[in-house]
Motif scaffolding. Structure first.
Motif, PDB file in Angstrom:
ATOM      1  N   PHE A  40      65.125  47.335  44.735  1.00 55.81           N
ATOM      2  CA  PHE A  40      64.279  48.172  45.575  1.00 55.81           C
ATOM      3  C   PHE A  40      64.054  49.555  44.977  1.00 55.81           C
ATOM      4  O   PHE A  40      63.459  50.427  45.620  1.00 55.81           O
ATOM      5  CB  PHE A  40      64.884  48.299  46.982  1.00 55.81           C
ATOM      6  CG  PHE A  40      66.305  48.813  46.999  1.00 55.81           C
ATOM      7  CD1 PHE A  40      66.573  50.164  47.094  1.00 55.81           C
ATOM      8  CD2 PHE A  40      67.361  47.928  46.916  1.00 55.81           C
ATOM      9  CE1 PHE A  40      67.869  50.640  47.096  1.00 55.81           C
ATOM     10  CE2 PHE A  40      68.662  48.390  46.919  1.00 55.81           C
ATOM     11  CZ  PHE A  40      68.922  49.746  47.013  1.00 55.81           C
ATOM     12  N   VAL A  41      64.533  49.777  43.756  1.00 57.09           N
ATOM     13  CA  VAL A  41      64.274  51.015  43.026  1.00 57.09           C
ATOM     14  C   VAL A  41      63.340  50.664  41.866  1.00 57.09           C
ATOM     15  O   VAL A  41      63.780  50.059  40.884  1.00 57.09           O
ATOM     16  CB  VAL A  41      65.573  51.651  42.505  1.00 57.09           C
ATOM     17  CG1 VAL A  41      65.281  52.902  41.694  1.00 57.09           C
ATOM     18  CG2 VAL A  41      66.517  51.980  43.658  1.00 57.09           C
ATOM     19  N   PRO A  42      62.052  50.988  41.967  1.00 60.46           N
ATOM     20  CA  PRO A  42      61.093  50.562  40.935  1.00 60.46           C
ATOM     21  C   PRO A  42      61.487  50.987  39.526  1.00 60.46           C
ATOM     22  O   PRO A  42      61.352  50.205  38.577  1.00 60.46           O
ATOM     23  CB  PRO A  42      59.784  51.236  41.369  1.00 60.46           C
ATOM     24  CG  PRO A  42      59.937  51.453  42.839  1.00 60.46           C
ATOM     25  CD  PRO A  42      61.395  51.737  43.056  1.00 60.46           C
ATOM     26  N   GLU A  43      61.972  52.222  39.366  1.00 66.64           N
ATOM     27  CA  GLU A  43      62.351  52.703  38.033  1.00 66.64           C
ATOM     28  C   GLU A  43      63.466  51.844  37.435  1.00 66.64           C
ATOM     29  O   GLU A  43      63.486  51.592  36.221  1.00 66.64           O
ATOM     30  CB  GLU A  43      62.796  54.161  38.107  1.00 66.64           C
ATOM     31  CG  GLU A  43      61.696  55.121  38.527  1.00 66.64           C
ATOM     32  CD  GLU A  43      61.579  55.282  40.038  1.00 66.64           C
ATOM     33  OE1 GLU A  43      60.850  56.197  40.485  1.00 66.64           O
ATOM     34  OE2 GLU A  43      62.218  54.499  40.780  1.00 66.64           O
ATOM     35  N   SER A  44      64.382  51.409  38.277  1.00 63.93           N
ATOM     36  CA  SER A  44      65.463  50.546  37.793  1.00 63.93           C
ATOM     37  C   SER A  44      64.923  49.201  37.333  1.00 63.93           C
ATOM     38  O   SER A  44      65.391  48.630  36.344  1.00 63.93           O
ATOM     39  CB  SER A  44      66.512  50.338  38.891  1.00 63.93           C
ATOM     40  OG  SER A  44      67.218  51.534  39.130  1.00 63.93           O
ATOM     41  N   GLY A  45      63.936  48.690  38.047  1.00 58.94           N
ATOM     42  CA  GLY A  45      63.334  47.431  37.634  1.00 58.94           C
ATOM     43  C   GLY A  45      62.733  47.525  36.246  1.00 58.94           C
ATOM     44  O   GLY A  45      62.937  46.644  35.398  1.00 58.94           O
ATOM     45  N   PHE A  46      62.009  48.615  35.981  1.00 62.06           N
ATOM     46  CA  PHE A  46      61.420  48.798  34.657  1.00 62.06           C
ATOM     47  C   PHE A  46      62.498  48.957  33.587  1.00 62.06           C
ATOM     48  O   PHE A  46      62.398  48.395  32.491  1.00 62.06           O
ATOM     49  CB  PHE A  46      60.493  50.013  34.653  1.00 62.06           C
ATOM     50  CG  PHE A  46      59.223  49.808  35.421  1.00 62.06           C
ATOM     51  CD1 PHE A  46      58.303  48.842  35.024  1.00 62.06           C
ATOM     52  CD2 PHE A  46      58.928  50.574  36.532  1.00 62.06           C
ATOM     53  CE1 PHE A  46      57.114  48.638  35.722  1.00 62.06           C
ATOM     54  CE2 PHE A  46      57.751  50.388  37.245  1.00 62.06           C
ATOM     55  CZ  PHE A  46      56.844  49.414  36.839  1.00 62.06           C
ATOM     56  N   ASN A  47      63.542  49.734  33.881  1.00 61.80           N
ATOM     57  CA  ASN A  47      64.595  49.953  32.892  1.00 61.80           C
ATOM     58  C   ASN A  47      65.368  48.676  32.604  1.00 61.80           C
ATOM     59  O   ASN A  47      65.735  48.400  31.455  1.00 61.80           O
ATOM     60  CB  ASN A  47      65.540  51.050  33.376  1.00 61.80           C
ATOM     61  CG  ASN A  47      64.903  52.428  33.329  1.00 61.80           C
ATOM     62  OD1 ASN A  47      63.806  52.595  32.802  1.00 61.80           O
ATOM     63  ND2 ASN A  47      65.582  53.423  33.872  1.00 61.80           N
ATOM     64  N   LEU A  48      65.632  47.888  33.636  1.00 64.95           N
ATOM     65  CA  LEU A  48      66.326  46.616  33.445  1.00 64.95           C
ATOM     66  C   LEU A  48      65.480  45.660  32.615  1.00 64.95           C
ATOM     67  O   LEU A  48      65.996  44.948  31.748  1.00 64.95           O
ATOM     68  CB  LEU A  48      66.665  45.992  34.801  1.00 64.95           C
ATOM     69  CG  LEU A  48      67.781  46.690  35.580  1.00 64.95           C
ATOM     70  CD1 LEU A  48      67.766  46.256  37.044  1.00 64.95           C
ATOM     71  CD2 LEU A  48      69.146  46.410  34.955  1.00 64.95           C
ATOM     72  N   ALA A  49      64.178  45.656  32.854  1.00 65.31           N
ATOM     73  CA  ALA A  49      63.295  44.806  32.066  1.00 65.31           C
ATOM     74  C   ALA A  49      63.256  45.259  30.614  1.00 65.31           C
ATOM     75  O   ALA A  49      63.307  44.447  29.685  1.00 65.31           O
ATOM     76  CB  ALA A  49      61.889  44.814  32.667  1.00 65.31           C
ATOM     77  N   ALA A  50      63.170  46.578  30.395  1.00 71.38           N
ATOM     78  CA  ALA A  50      63.130  47.100  29.027  1.00 71.38           C
ATOM     79  C   ALA A  50      64.393  46.733  28.258  1.00 71.38           C
ATOM     80  O   ALA A  50      64.344  46.488  27.049  1.00 71.38           O
ATOM     81  CB  ALA A  50      62.949  48.614  29.056  1.00 71.38           C
ATOM     82  N   SER A  51      65.524  46.682  28.947  1.00 72.83           N
ATOM     83  CA  SER A  51      66.802  46.396  28.273  1.00 72.83           C
ATOM     84  C   SER A  51      67.012  44.916  28.000  1.00 72.83           C
ATOM     85  O   SER A  51      67.893  44.549  27.221  1.00 72.83           O
ATOM     86  CB  SER A  51      67.964  46.910  29.130  1.00 72.83           C
ATOM     87  OG  SER A  51      68.166  46.074  30.262  1.00 72.83           O
ATOM     88  N   GLY A  52      66.241  44.044  28.670  1.00 70.92           N
ATOM     89  CA  GLY A  52      66.418  42.605  28.494  1.00 70.92           C
ATOM     90  C   GLY A  52      67.337  41.978  29.512  1.00 70.92           C
ATOM     91  O   GLY A  52      67.795  40.851  29.332  1.00 70.92           O
ATOM     92  N   ALA A  53      67.597  42.675  30.627  1.00 72.96           N
ATOM     93  CA  ALA A  53      68.523  42.163  31.633  1.00 72.96           C
ATOM     94  C   ALA A  53      67.886  41.143  32.568  1.00 72.96           C
ATOM     95  O   ALA A  53      68.598  40.448  33.288  1.00 72.96           O
ATOM     96  CB  ALA A  53      69.099  43.321  32.463  1.00 72.96           C
ATOM     97  N   VAL A  54      66.566  41.060  32.582  1.00 71.66           N
ATOM     98  CA  VAL A  54      65.884  40.101  33.449  1.00 71.66           C
ATOM     99  C   VAL A  54      65.113  39.111  32.607  1.00 71.66           C
ATOM    100  O   VAL A  54      64.770  39.384  31.444  1.00 71.66           O
ATOM    101  CB  VAL A  54      64.929  40.811  34.442  1.00 71.66           C
ATOM    102  CG1 VAL A  54      65.681  41.765  35.331  1.00 71.66           C
ATOM    103  CG2 VAL A  54      63.826  41.553  33.706  1.00 71.66           C
ATOM    104  N   GLY A  55      64.849  37.949  33.180  1.00 67.05           N
ATOM    105  CA  GLY A  55      64.111  36.920  32.465  1.00 67.05           C
ATOM    106  C   GLY A  55      62.700  37.355  32.127  1.00 67.05           C
ATOM    107  O   GLY A  55      62.085  38.159  32.831  1.00 67.05           O
ATOM    108  N   LYS A  56      62.158  36.824  31.059  1.00 65.17           N
ATOM    109  CA  LYS A  56      60.847  37.251  30.564  1.00 65.17           C
ATOM    110  C   LYS A  56      59.727  37.010  31.562  1.00 65.17           C
ATOM    111  O   LYS A  56      58.713  37.715  31.556  1.00 65.17           O
ATOM    112  CB  LYS A  56      60.531  36.528  29.250  1.00 65.17           C
ATOM    113  CG  LYS A  56      61.443  36.916  28.096  1.00 65.17           C
ATOM    114  CD  LYS A  56      61.073  36.156  26.835  1.00 65.17           C
ATOM    115  CE  LYS A  56      61.967  36.553  25.671  1.00 65.17           C
ATOM    116  NZ  LYS A  56      61.630  35.792  24.436  1.00 65.17           N
ATOM    117  N   ASN A  57      59.870  36.009  32.408  1.00 69.57           N
ATOM    118  CA  ASN A  57      58.800  35.682  33.345  1.00 69.57           C
ATOM    119  C   ASN A  57      58.780  36.596  34.567  1.00 69.57           C
ATOM    120  O   ASN A  57      57.905  36.462  35.426  1.00 69.57           O
ATOM    121  CB  ASN A  57      58.928  34.229  33.805  1.00 69.57           C
ATOM    122  CG  ASN A  57      58.693  33.238  32.676  1.00 69.57           C
ATOM    123  OD1 ASN A  57      57.936  33.518  31.748  1.00 69.57           O
ATOM    124  ND2 ASN A  57      59.348  32.090  32.750  1.00 69.57           N
TER     125      ASN A  57
END
Length: 328
Positions: free
Chosen positions: A175-192
Motif C-alpha cells: 500500500f506504499v507506492p514508492e515501496s512497490g517501485f523500489n521492490l520491483a527495481a531490486s528484483g523482489a517481485v515477479g516480472k509479470n
C-alpha cells in the motif's frame, strides 16, 4: 500503477511462520541494504512481535554507505533490536550474526537450551546465499529471481544453534507506492507484476536528484546538474537507450528495452553504490500510504453498507502494518 505479488506459497509461509515463531528465540530479518524500509515486511513485524530481532542489511557492498549508516542507527535505536550490514557471500561478517543472536538471547545456548533462530525476508534478498556461507556448503538453493526457496528447512549451524529457513514473503498488499517501485527495481517481485518503463521512470527520477554524478558517468550525459534535474524522465530513459543501442528501425529508441537496461544496470551495480530510500523518506511514504489505505477502506465500507458491493472479510495487513511496522 499498483505493484502486487503474493503467490500462493507465500500464504503457506505466513502460516508456517506464525506456528514456528512460538518456539523461536531470535528472529533474523534480512533486508536489502538498497531499500531497507521497503524490504521490511510489515506483516513480519506483526507475526514476530515480542521476539528479539536482528536486522541484517544484506548487499551492503551494493548500497550507499552513508545511507546504510543512517539505517543502522535507525534500527539499533529500537528496543530488543540489533542491526548489522554485510555481504552474504563474505564469511567474516556473516559469522558475526551468530554472536549477535547470542547477545539478543544471552540465556540460550548449550545442548539443554539450544539457540533457535528463524531467518526470514522478502524474495531474492540473499537468505540462501547467507545460509550457504554460514554452513560452508550448498545447504540452500540460490537464484537471481524471486521465489527460489519454497519450503521451510532446519539447518544446524552448531550442535546448539538451529536456523530455520523460510521462503521469501512479500507484503500481502503493497500500500506504499514508492515501496512497490523500489521492490520491483531490486528484483523482489515477479516480472509479470510490474511495468518496466514505469519502474525505470521512478528509478531515474531518484537517480537524477540524489545520484546525478553516477548517472552522468554511466551514460556520458554531458549535462550540468541543473540541466539534468530539469530533463524529463522519459527523455533520460531515451538517452540510456541510445547509449546502450536499444534502437529500432529508423533510429528510434525502444523505451521498453531501455527501461530494462537501466533496471539491470542498477541491479548489477553498473551505476555504482545506490540506496533508494532513507529512514525519513520511508517514514513519510508509510504515513501517506496508511492514510490513503484507510481512506480506501472507508470508501469501500460505505459502498458495502449501501449494498453496492458484497460483504467480505477485510485483510488485516494494512491496519496491522501501521501499528507493527513503524519503519521497523
Amino acid at each position: 500503477m499498483s505493484i502486487q505479488w503474493f503467490p500462493g506459497h507465500m500464504h503457506l509461509t505466513r502460516k508456517a511462520i506464525a506456528e514456528r515463531v512460538k518456539e523461536i528465540d531470535v528472529v533474523i530479518e534480512m533486508l536489502d541494504a538498497r531499500l531497507p524500509g521497503s524490504s521490511a515486511n510489515p506483516l513480519m513485524a506483526e507475526l514476530t512481535s515480542g521476539r528479539p530481532t536482528l536486522k541484517v542489511l544484506n548487499k551492503q557492498d551494493m548500497a550507499d554507505p552513508v545511507r546504510t549508516a543512517r539505517w543502522l542507527d535507525h534500527y539499533n535505536a529500537q528496543p530488543r533490536t540489533q542491526a548489522i550490514a554485510l555481504d552474504a557471500s563474505d564469511p567474516a561478517p556473516a559469522r558475526a550474526l551468530i554472536d549477535a543472536c547470542y547477545r539478543l538471547a544471552p540465556l540460550r545456548g548449550g545442548m539443554v537450551k539450544p539457540m533457535r533462530v528463524l531467518i526470514c525476508g522478502i524474495p531474492n534478498v540473499g537468505k540462501s546465499t547467507l545460509i550457504n556461507t554460514l554452513k560452508g556448503k550448498r545447504a540452500a538453493k540460490t537464484g537471481d529471481e524471486a521465489g527460489v526457496t519454497r519450503t521451510e528447512s532446519r539447518i544446524a549451524l552448531a550442535d546448539d544453534f538451529y536456523l530455520y529457513d523460510t521462503p521469501g514473503m512479500l507484503w500481502p498488499r503493497i500500500f506504499v507506492p514508492e515501496s512497490g517501485f523500489n521492490l520491483a527495481a531490486s528484483g523482489a517481485v515477479g516480472k509479470n507484476a510490474y511495468d518496466e518503463e514505469e519502474v525505470a521512470f521512478e528509478l531515474v527520477a531518484h537517480l537524477k536528484v540524489f545520484y546525478p554524478a553516477l548517472l552522468q558517468a554511466r551514460y556520458r550525459l554531458g549535462l550540468t546538474p541543473e540541466a539534468l534535474a530539469q530533463t524529463p524522465d522519459e527523455e533520460l530513459i531515451a538517452v540510456v537507450g541510445r547509449q546502450r543501442g536499444a534502437l529500432v528501425s529508423g533510429g528510434k529508441v525502444n523505451l521498453q528495452k531501455a527501461a530494462e537496461l537501466l533496471i539491470t544496470d542498477f541491479r548489477v551495480m553498473h551505476l555504482g553504490r545506490i540506496t533508494l530510500e532513507t529512514p525519513e523518506m520511508f517514514t513519510g511514504w508509510m504515513k501517506a500510504g496508511l492514510k490513503a489505505d484507510a481512506e480506501r477502506a472507508e470508501r469501500k465500507r460505505k459502498l458495502r453498507d449501501a449494498g453496492h458491493i458484497r460483504a467480505e472479510r477485510l485483510p488485516k495487513a494494512s491496519a496491522a502494518a501501521g501499528a507493527a511496522h513503524k519503519v521497523r
